[in-house]
Design a protein around this motif. Structure first.
Motif, mmCIF file in Angstrom:
data_model
loop_
_atom_site.group_PDB
_atom_site.id
_atom_site.type_symbol
_atom_site.label_atom_id
_atom_site.label_comp_id
_atom_site.label_asym_id
_atom_site.label_seq_id
_atom_site.Cartn_x
_atom_site.Cartn_y
_atom_site.Cartn_z
ATOM 1 N N LEU A 71 29.715 18.507 113.435
ATOM 2 C CA LEU A 71 29.740 17.065 113.714
ATOM 3 C C LEU A 71 28.505 16.344 113.184
ATOM 4 O O LEU A 71 28.541 15.136 112.958
ATOM 5 N N ALA A 72 27.423 17.078 113.014
ATOM 6 C CA ALA A 72 26.153 16.459 112.639
ATOM 7 C C ALA A 72 26.259 15.753 111.294
ATOM 8 O O ALA A 72 26.897 16.235 110.362
ATOM 9 N N GLY A 73 25.658 14.577 111.244
ATOM 10 C CA GLY A 73 25.645 13.824 110.005
ATOM 11 C C GLY A 73 25.947 12.356 110.237
ATOM 12 O O GLY A 73 25.960 11.864 111.366
ATOM 13 N N THR A 74 26.197 11.669 109.152
ATOM 14 C CA THR A 74 26.514 10.243 109.175
ATOM 15 C C THR A 74 27.968 10.071 108.773
ATOM 16 O O THR A 74 28.410 10.610 107.757
ATOM 17 N N TRP A 75 28.704 9.308 109.581
ATOM 18 C CA TRP A 75 30.130 9.104 109.387
ATOM 19 C C TRP A 75 30.424 7.611 109.281
ATOM 20 O O TRP A 75 29.945 6.825 110.086
ATOM 21 N N GLN A 76 31.225 7.223 108.298
ATOM 22 C CA GLN A 76 31.593 5.822 108.095
ATOM 23 C C GLN A 76 33.024 5.584 108.551
ATOM 24 O O GLN A 76 33.935 6.314 108.185
ATOM 25 N N TRP A 77 33.204 4.525 109.354
ATOM 26 C CA TRP A 77 34.521 4.173 109.877
ATOM 27 C C TRP A 77 35.427 3.683 108.761
ATOM 28 O O TRP A 77 35.045 2.848 107.942
ATOM 29 N N ILE A 78 36.672 4.205 108.746
ATOM 30 C CA ILE A 78 37.664 3.841 107.736
ATOM 31 C C ILE A 78 38.790 3.001 108.336
ATOM 32 O O ILE A 78 39.176 1.976 107.780
ATOM 33 N N SER A 79 39.325 3.460 109.484
ATOM 34 C CA SER A 79 40.449 2.739 110.091
ATOM 35 C C SER A 79 40.644 3.188 111.528
ATOM 36 O O SER A 79 40.062 4.169 111.984
ATOM 37 N N LYS A 80 41.476 2.411 112.238
ATOM 38 C CA LYS A 80 41.911 2.813 113.571
ATOM 39 C C LYS A 80 43.386 2.484 113.717
ATOM 40 O O LYS A 80 43.889 1.518 113.136
ATOM 41 N N THR A 81 44.067 3.330 114.492
ATOM 42 C CA THR A 81 45.494 3.152 114.734
ATOM 43 C C THR A 81 45.744 3.295 116.217
ATOM 44 O O THR A 81 45.172 4.168 116.864
ATOM 45 N N GLY A 82 46.591 2.430 116.748
ATOM 46 C CA GLY A 82 46.937 2.553 118.155
ATOM 47 C C GLY A 82 47.191 1.215 118.802
ATOM 48 O O GLY A 82 47.666 0.281 118.168
ATOM 49 N N GLY A 83 46.837 1.147 120.066
ATOM 50 C CA GLY A 83 47.119 -0.047 120.841
ATOM 51 C C GLY A 83 48.579 -0.085 121.232
ATOM 52 O O GLY A 83 49.368 0.796 120.883
ATOM 53 N N PHE A 84 48.952 -1.092 121.946
ATOM 54 C CA PHE A 84 50.327 -1.236 122.437
ATOM 55 C C PHE A 84 51.346 -1.237 121.300
ATOM 56 O O PHE A 84 52.400 -0.643 121.393
ATOM 57 N N ALA A 85 50.982 -1.886 120.177
ATOM 58 C CA ALA A 85 51.914 -2.010 119.059
ATOM 59 C C ALA A 85 51.791 -0.879 118.046
ATOM 60 O O ALA A 85 52.568 -0.807 117.098
ATOM 61 N N GLY A 86 50.808 0.007 118.199
ATOM 62 C CA GLY A 86 50.613 1.093 117.242
ATOM 63 C C GLY A 86 50.134 0.609 115.891
ATOM 64 O O GLY A 86 50.416 1.211 114.863
ATOM 65 N N HIS A 141 31.183 -3.027 109.566
ATOM 66 C CA HIS A 141 30.690 -1.788 108.984
ATOM 67 C C HIS A 141 30.214 -0.918 110.141
ATOM 68 O O HIS A 141 29.174 -1.198 110.738
ATOM 69 N N ILE A 142 31.000 0.102 110.486
ATOM 70 C CA ILE A 142 30.685 0.951 111.634
ATOM 71 C C ILE A 142 30.273 2.333 111.135
ATOM 72 O O ILE A 142 30.969 2.943 110.323
ATOM 73 N N ILE A 143 29.140 2.783 111.633
ATOM 74 C CA ILE A 143 28.575 4.078 111.254
ATOM 75 C C ILE A 143 28.306 4.888 112.514
ATOM 76 O O ILE A 143 27.799 4.360 113.504
ATOM 77 N N LEU A 144 28.648 6.168 112.468
ATOM 78 C CA LEU A 144 28.253 7.108 113.522
ATOM 79 C C LEU A 144 27.141 7.971 112.962
ATOM 80 O O LEU A 144 27.242 8.464 111.835
ATOM 81 N N LYS A 145 26.086 8.152 113.753
ATOM 82 C CA LYS A 145 25.029 9.099 113.416
ATOM 83 C C LYS A 145 25.012 10.124 114.532
ATOM 84 O O LYS A 145 24.732 9.794 115.683
ATOM 85 N N ILE A 146 25.336 11.358 114.170
ATOM 86 C CA ILE A 146 25.475 12.411 115.168
ATOM 87 C C ILE A 146 24.481 13.527 114.856
ATOM 88 O O ILE A 146 24.488 14.081 113.753
ATOM 89 N N SER A 147 23.646 13.835 115.827
ATOM 90 C CA SER A 147 22.739 14.975 115.720
ATOM 91 C C SER A 147 23.243 16.053 116.681
ATOM 92 O O SER A 147 24.280 15.889 117.303
ATOM 93 N N SER A 148 22.479 17.106 116.838
ATOM 94 C CA SER A 148 22.908 18.162 117.756
ATOM 95 C C SER A 148 22.760 17.752 119.216
ATOM 96 O O SER A 148 23.302 18.404 120.109
ATOM 97 N N THR A 149 22.065 16.647 119.473
ATOM 98 C CA THR A 149 21.859 16.208 120.856
ATOM 99 C C THR A 149 22.281 14.768 121.126
ATOM 100 O O THR A 149 22.534 14.412 122.266
ATOM 101 N N LEU A 150 22.344 13.921 120.094
ATOM 102 C CA LEU A 150 22.555 12.485 120.300
ATOM 103 C C LEU A 150 23.704 11.968 119.447
ATOM 104 O O LEU A 150 23.826 12.295 118.271
ATOM 105 N N PHE A 151 24.542 11.127 120.062
ATOM 106 C CA PHE A 151 25.664 10.464 119.405
ATOM 107 C C PHE A 151 25.340 8.982 119.368
ATOM 108 O O PHE A 151 25.175 8.351 120.412
ATOM 109 N N GLU A 152 25.220 8.401 118.166
ATOM 110 C CA GLU A 152 24.877 6.981 118.023
ATOM 111 C C GLU A 152 25.969 6.264 117.233
ATOM 112 O O GLU A 152 26.522 6.817 116.289
ATOM 113 N N LYS A 153 26.232 5.025 117.634
ATOM 114 C CA LYS A 153 27.207 4.191 116.934
ATOM 115 C C LYS A 153 26.535 2.876 116.552
ATOM 116 O O LYS A 153 25.920 2.211 117.397
ATOM 117 N N TYR A 154 26.655 2.515 115.277
ATOM 118 C CA TYR A 154 26.081 1.280 114.752
ATOM 119 C C TYR A 154 27.196 0.388 114.240
ATOM 120 O O TYR A 154 28.115 0.861 113.571
#
Length: 131
Positions: free
Chosen positions: A30-45, A56-69
């Motif tokens: 899981l460790a690393g930097t992840w860039q958001w591409i899409s989301k699917t769901g909600g009542f209407a799918g 522009h949503i980025i996840l930064k995940i280390s072995s101890t900390l989960f961050e969302k920007y």
């Protein structure tokens, strides 16, 4: 009679134990930097692409900390664990991100993609690509 009571108590303790177990998935996966591409769901799918939102949503995940920007601003930061636990998405226990706050999200890592599922009905599945 005493043996029967001890047996019932022991059986009750075994039946009530936690279903959470440590998972063989490494936090290094899981460790690393992840860039958001899409989301699917909600009542209407509905599927919403990152390019449609301007966010522009980025996840930064280390072995101890989960961050969302979001657009450069940190909006979430918490310690986390990876456990195998019950999910609303499956009958078996599956990999979960479990945050210090108690919030849980199930996830999958497929090649260079991270799929994170909100653990509620009519919620979203978010797809991230490793940078």
């Amino acid at each position: 009679m005493k043996k029967l009571i001890i047996f019932i108590v022991a059986l009750s303790l075994i039946a009530c134990r936690s279903t959470k177990t440590k998972l063989s998935i490494s936090k290094n996966e899981l460790a690393g930097t992840w860039q958001w591409i899409s989301k699917t769901g909600g009542f209407a799918g509905k599927t919403i692409q990152a390019s449609q939102t301007g966010n522009h949503i980025i996840l930064k995940i280390s072995s101890t900390l989960f961050e969302k920007y979001e657009n450069g601003k940190r909006i979430f930061a918490q310690p986390y664990n990876v456990l195998k636990d019950k999910s609303i998405r499956a009958t078996d226990s599956i990999p979960m991100l479990v945050f210090k706050s108690g919030e849980k999200q199930s996830f999958e890592v497929v090649n260079d993609s991270l799929l994170i599922y909100d653990e509620c009905f009519d919620c979203y599945q978010n797809i991230y690509i490793k940078k």
